[in-house]
Design a protein around this motif. Sequence first.
Motif, PDB file in Angstrom:
ATOM      1  N   LYS A 515       0.830  -1.200   0.000  1.00  0.00           N
ATOM      2  CA  LYS A 515       0.000   0.000   0.000  1.00  0.00           C
ATOM      3  C   LYS A 515       0.867   1.253   0.000  1.00  0.00           C
ATOM      4  CE  LYS A 515      -2.488  -0.788   3.680  1.00  0.00           C
ATOM      5  NZ  LYS A 515      -3.567  -0.574   4.691  1.00  0.00           N
ATOM      6  N   GLY A 516       0.322   2.278  -0.636  1.00  0.00           N
ATOM      7  CA  GLY A 516       0.957   3.579  -0.545  1.00  0.00           C
ATOM      8  C   GLY A 516       2.265   3.720  -1.286  1.00  0.00           C
ATOM      9  N   LEU A 517       2.394   3.034  -2.428  1.00  0.00           N
ATOM     10  CA  LEU A 517       3.611   3.197  -3.219  1.00  0.00           C
ATOM     11  C   LEU A 517       3.693   4.642  -3.706  1.00  0.00           C
ATOM     12  CD1 LEU A 517       6.065   1.857  -4.679  1.00  0.00           C
ATOM     13  CD2 LEU A 517       4.561   1.589  -6.648  1.00  0.00           C
ATOM     14  N   SER A 518       4.779   5.308  -3.377  1.00  0.00           N
ATOM     15  CA  SER A 518       4.899   6.719  -3.735  1.00  0.00           C
ATOM     16  C   SER A 518       5.205   6.869  -5.220  1.00  0.00           C
ATOM     17  CB  SER A 518       6.014   7.383  -2.910  1.00  0.00           C
ATOM     18  OG  SER A 518       7.285   6.898  -3.323  1.00  0.00           O
ATOM     19  N   TYR A 519       4.796   8.007  -5.759  1.00  0.00           N
ATOM     20  CA  TYR A 519       5.090   8.288  -7.160  1.00  0.00           C
ATOM     21  C   TYR A 519       6.586   8.502  -7.365  1.00  0.00           C
ATOM     22  CZ  TYR A 519       0.163   8.508  -8.346  1.00  0.00           C
ATOM     23  OH  TYR A 519      -1.148   8.171  -8.578  1.00  0.00           O
ATOM     24  N   GLU A 520       7.269   8.883  -6.304  1.00  0.00           N
ATOM     25  CA  GLU A 520       8.728   9.036  -6.386  1.00  0.00           C
ATOM     26  C   GLU A 520       9.382   7.691  -6.721  1.00  0.00           C
ATOM     27  OE1 GLU A 520      12.536   9.798  -3.408  1.00  0.00           O
ATOM     28  OE2 GLU A 520      10.508  10.254  -2.705  1.00  0.00           O
ATOM     29  N   ILE A 521       8.933   6.634  -6.040  1.00  0.00           N
ATOM     30  CA  ILE A 521       9.483   5.305  -6.308  1.00  0.00           C
ATOM     31  C   ILE A 521       9.061   4.835  -7.697  1.00  0.00           C
ATOM     32  CG2 ILE A 521       9.447   2.888  -5.586  1.00  0.00           C
ATOM     33  CD1 ILE A 521       9.116   3.819  -2.711  1.00  0.00           C
ATOM     34  N   LEU A 522       7.822   5.129  -8.069  1.00  0.00           N
ATOM     35  CA  LEU A 522       7.333   4.726  -9.387  1.00  0.00           C
ATOM     36  C   LEU A 522       8.163   5.361 -10.502  1.00  0.00           C
ATOM     37  CD1 LEU A 522       5.247   3.279 -11.151  1.00  0.00           C
ATOM     38  CD2 LEU A 522       3.755   5.270 -10.896  1.00  0.00           C
ATOM     39  N   VAL A 523       8.452   6.646 -10.373  1.00  0.00           N
ATOM     40  CA  VAL A 523       9.254   7.345 -11.391  1.00  0.00           C
ATOM     41  C   VAL A 523      10.659   6.758 -11.441  1.00  0.00           C
ATOM     42  CG1 VAL A 523      10.316   9.541 -11.999  1.00  0.00           C
ATOM     43  CG2 VAL A 523       7.915   9.474 -11.308  1.00  0.00           C
ATOM     44  N   LYS A 524      11.228   6.466 -10.262  1.00  0.00           N
ATOM     45  CA  LYS A 524      12.569   5.856 -10.232  1.00  0.00           C
ATOM     46  C   LYS A 524      12.555   4.503 -10.937  1.00  0.00           C
ATOM     47  CE  LYS A 524      16.091   3.982  -7.100  1.00  0.00           C
ATOM     48  NZ  LYS A 524      17.217   4.388  -7.941  1.00  0.00           N
ATOM     49  N   ALA A 525      11.507   3.722 -10.686  1.00  0.00           N
ATOM     50  CA  ALA A 525      11.401   2.407 -11.327  1.00  0.00           C
ATOM     51  C   ALA A 525      11.289   2.547 -12.837  1.00  0.00           C
ATOM     52  CB  ALA A 525      10.204   1.652 -10.765  1.00  0.00           C
ATOM     53  N   LEU A 526      10.517   3.524 -13.281  1.00  0.00           N
ATOM     54  CA  LEU A 526      10.346   3.738 -14.718  1.00  0.00           C
ATOM     55  C   LEU A 526      11.656   4.155 -15.382  1.00  0.00           C
ATOM     56  CD1 LEU A 526       6.869   5.522 -14.820  1.00  0.00           C
ATOM     57  CD2 LEU A 526       7.465   3.429 -16.038  1.00  0.00           C
ATOM     58  N   LYS A 527      12.400   5.033 -14.724  1.00  0.00           N
ATOM     59  CA  LYS A 527      13.660   5.501 -15.314  1.00  0.00           C
ATOM     60  C   LYS A 527      14.712   4.388 -15.310  1.00  0.00           C
ATOM     61  CE  LYS A 527      12.993  10.431 -14.601  1.00  0.00           C
ATOM     62  NZ  LYS A 527      13.483  11.688 -13.996  1.00  0.00           N
ATOM     63  N   GLN A 528      14.735   3.603 -14.230  1.00  0.00           N
ATOM     64  CA  GLN A 528      15.662   2.471 -14.198  1.00  0.00           C
ATOM     65  C   GLN A 528      15.273   1.437 -15.246  1.00  0.00           C
ATOM     66  OE1 GLN A 528      16.868   1.229 -10.252  1.00  0.00           O
ATOM     67  NE2 GLN A 528      17.011  -0.917 -10.885  1.00  0.00           N
ATOM     68  N   ALA A 529      13.968   1.291 -15.469  1.00  0.00           N
ATOM     69  CA  ALA A 529      13.489   0.372 -16.506  1.00  0.00           C
ATOM     70  C   ALA A 529      13.927   0.855 -17.888  1.00  0.00           C
ATOM     71  CB  ALA A 529      11.965   0.268 -16.454  1.00  0.00           C
ATOM     72  N   ARG A 530      13.927   2.162 -18.087  1.00  0.00           N
ATOM     73  CA  ARG A 530      14.353   2.699 -19.387  1.00  0.00           C
ATOM     74  C   ARG A 530      15.815   2.368 -19.662  1.00  0.00           C
ATOM     75  NH1 ARG A 530      16.525   7.191 -21.993  1.00  0.00           N
ATOM     76  NH2 ARG A 530      15.446   7.671 -23.960  1.00  0.00           N
ATOM     77  N   ASP A 531      16.658   2.515 -18.645  1.00  0.00           N
ATOM     78  CA  ASP A 531      18.073   2.187 -18.818  1.00  0.00           C
ATOM     79  C   ASP A 531      18.241   0.714 -19.177  1.00  0.00           C
ATOM     80  OD1 ASP A 531      18.697   4.787 -18.173  1.00  0.00           O
ATOM     81  OD2 ASP A 531      19.095   4.359 -16.055  1.00  0.00           O
ATOM     82  N   GLY A 532      17.516  -0.153 -18.465  1.00  0.00           N
ATOM     83  CA  GLY A 532      17.598  -1.581 -18.757  1.00  0.00           C
ATOM     84  C   GLY A 532      17.057  -1.926 -20.125  1.00  0.00           C
TER      85      GLY A 532
END
Length: 739
Positions: A515-532
């Motif tokens: 619960k309560g996944l922050s958008y900060e973590i979501l954006v970090k995950a998306l950017k790390q996903a882009r690098d991968g």
Amino acid sequence: MIPKTFKEVIDLGDGREISIETGKLAKQAHGSVVVQSGKCMLLCTVVSNYKPSDVDFLPLTVDYREKFAASGRYPGGFFKREARPSDGEVLTMRLVDRVLRPLFPKDYHSETQVMIQLMSHDENVMPDAMAGLAASAAIQLSDFPFECAISECRVGRINGEFIINPTRAQLEESDIDMVIGASADSVMMVEGEMKEISEEDMTEAIKFAHEAIKVQCAAQLRLAEAFGKKEVREYEGAQEDEELESKIHDLTYDKVYAVAKAGSAKQERSAAFDALKEEVQANFTEEELEENGDLISKYFYKAEKEAVRDLTLNEGLRLDGRKTDEIRPIWCEVDYLPSTHGSAIFTRGETQALATVTLGTSREANQIDMPSYEGEETFYLHYNFPPFSTGEARPIRGTSRREVGHGNLAQRALKGMIPEDCPYTVRVVSEVLESNGSSSMATVCSGTMALMDAGVQFKKPVSGIAMGLISDADSGKYAVLSDILGDEDHLGDMDFKVTGTADGITACQMDIKVKGLSYEILVKALKQARDGRLHILEKLVDTIADPRPDVKPHAPKMVTTVIPNEFIGALIGPGGKVIQELQKETKTTIVINEDPVTGEGMVEILGTDQDGIDTVLAKIDALMFKPEVGSVYEVKVIKMLDFGAVVEYNDAPGNEVLLHVSELDWKRTENVSDVVNMGDVFDVKYMGIDPRTKKEKVSRKALLPKPEGFVERPPRNNDRNRGRDDRRRDNRDRKPRRN
């Protein structure tokens, strides 16, 4: 007497509304609602047994069915009734299931069924976007132990403006098609496709949808309050033993931590964990194992999960020794299968997918026949996940819901890169040969390469990656994991698959378990996903940089052409005789579709032999040949008659016309053979339509010099019989005959 009903209305903010009503239908269910928007009506019922099942998980079944009567249609097939669910229905079931399941208590094991039925269809409303709302609203009216209200909605973007629950027509203009599931507090599920959007745009779309979902959750709570909120049922929870749990934790944690830190391969690691479990069980007597065997296993896996998660959070290490953002070794190969139209292998660590491509005509398009949508797909992807891919032996019982869902995700990732003018129907099949990590993302990568290997002029290569998350709310620590393993999927807090080109995201699928996944973590995950994603993309491009310029020699070539409506019948022939003989003669496949707007014939010619395709094209050109008045054409004599010769246009074989004996020469011709013979080739002038015979007229003599002193015979006097008109019986001055 109609029973009392309770109703809540949700304003979508643009003149549209969604209503939730209860109290009228299906009152023996533990909860039932009718959700309506426009003319679209969904009936959702929920039932859960009061006795627990003999299983250690929640036996939840989510069913979504569309009734053909809802759109005034009959089901296809011999029995004329709805049967097994379509792929579209299965995909909607998965969307709802993935949000509901985590909100039931982990120790709740009663058989539970959620049934959602489309009872009335509106072509301007897509019902799958309201299925999650219907399911949650029905559960809120029940006595189920369920954490909180949730809802789902679709979000699109047209001309930069976000829109909730767009129509199918609006989606054609939208660059985003995402379904988001969430509670009032947390986003829990995201799935959809995009037209190469940025990570920031995707985050904004999720935020926009979440605000709409908050309103829908509040409406459910108001409805439940008005209807009469039921007390949550009591149920037999799972057996717990804190002392036993503590003992197993002490026996297990450090040893599991050491095995996890060793960074071993899947089979070696699994064997080490199995040995540890046996070592723990050896500390108990046979009587204790018989009495508490399930609890011992449960607490062992709990300690194992804790140790593995702590290793990642404390030291940034993972089960196979990688760092959090490290991608497993990749190798690729194209043109592996000699007889397919295109093939590719993608292997990433212990995950492997073999993709094949088959090219066909519009006749091979995938027909979609649902009450809410009729159409066809000229690009589609099928995903197969056999048991040997994970080292298991189990029977295959048809296509699983998981296979349908993973195949759909890969299809959505790739379909936007198929060029609009691609003449083929394209089928991709992914055979998963090994799996430890995301095989759907491996399918995207192998599918990209197979399409380019097949000569499909793919716009841009697409890659995909599965991301994970391990977080600790107490300490605030978290780790975003790139290219997750199967074990990391099970023990992590997020499974996030994202695909895209070098320029943006094309599809995603996300399930969040905390619960309560922050958008900060979501954006970090998306950017790390882009690098991968870009790292994986480099491996694909190194293997095959561009689509092959043409299809393979053994693959069919496709040529399309357009013919006017009046020539369609001539090409088909009586009973299909002409087209069937032409296909047999040229070894091609010919498909004719009539354009619904212009009425023109869209002709597809498929064949491996270019000469055969050219022969068909020549036949079509011949059929459409229209000589111009006054023009000169070369002809060949193909038949001799007493009154002339039948000639064929050399530029249009099959087009024949009569050269009358009077048009052979300026002088009188007694015998046709005196002037021309079979096989003779010469020029004629096209004279147009003869006003007397109403037939086409050509002339040889018109191209010959007129002899000196030649006098043409005067034209026949068409008025020479005019004097006889007065002698017709009706004009005679006679008395009528007597009977």
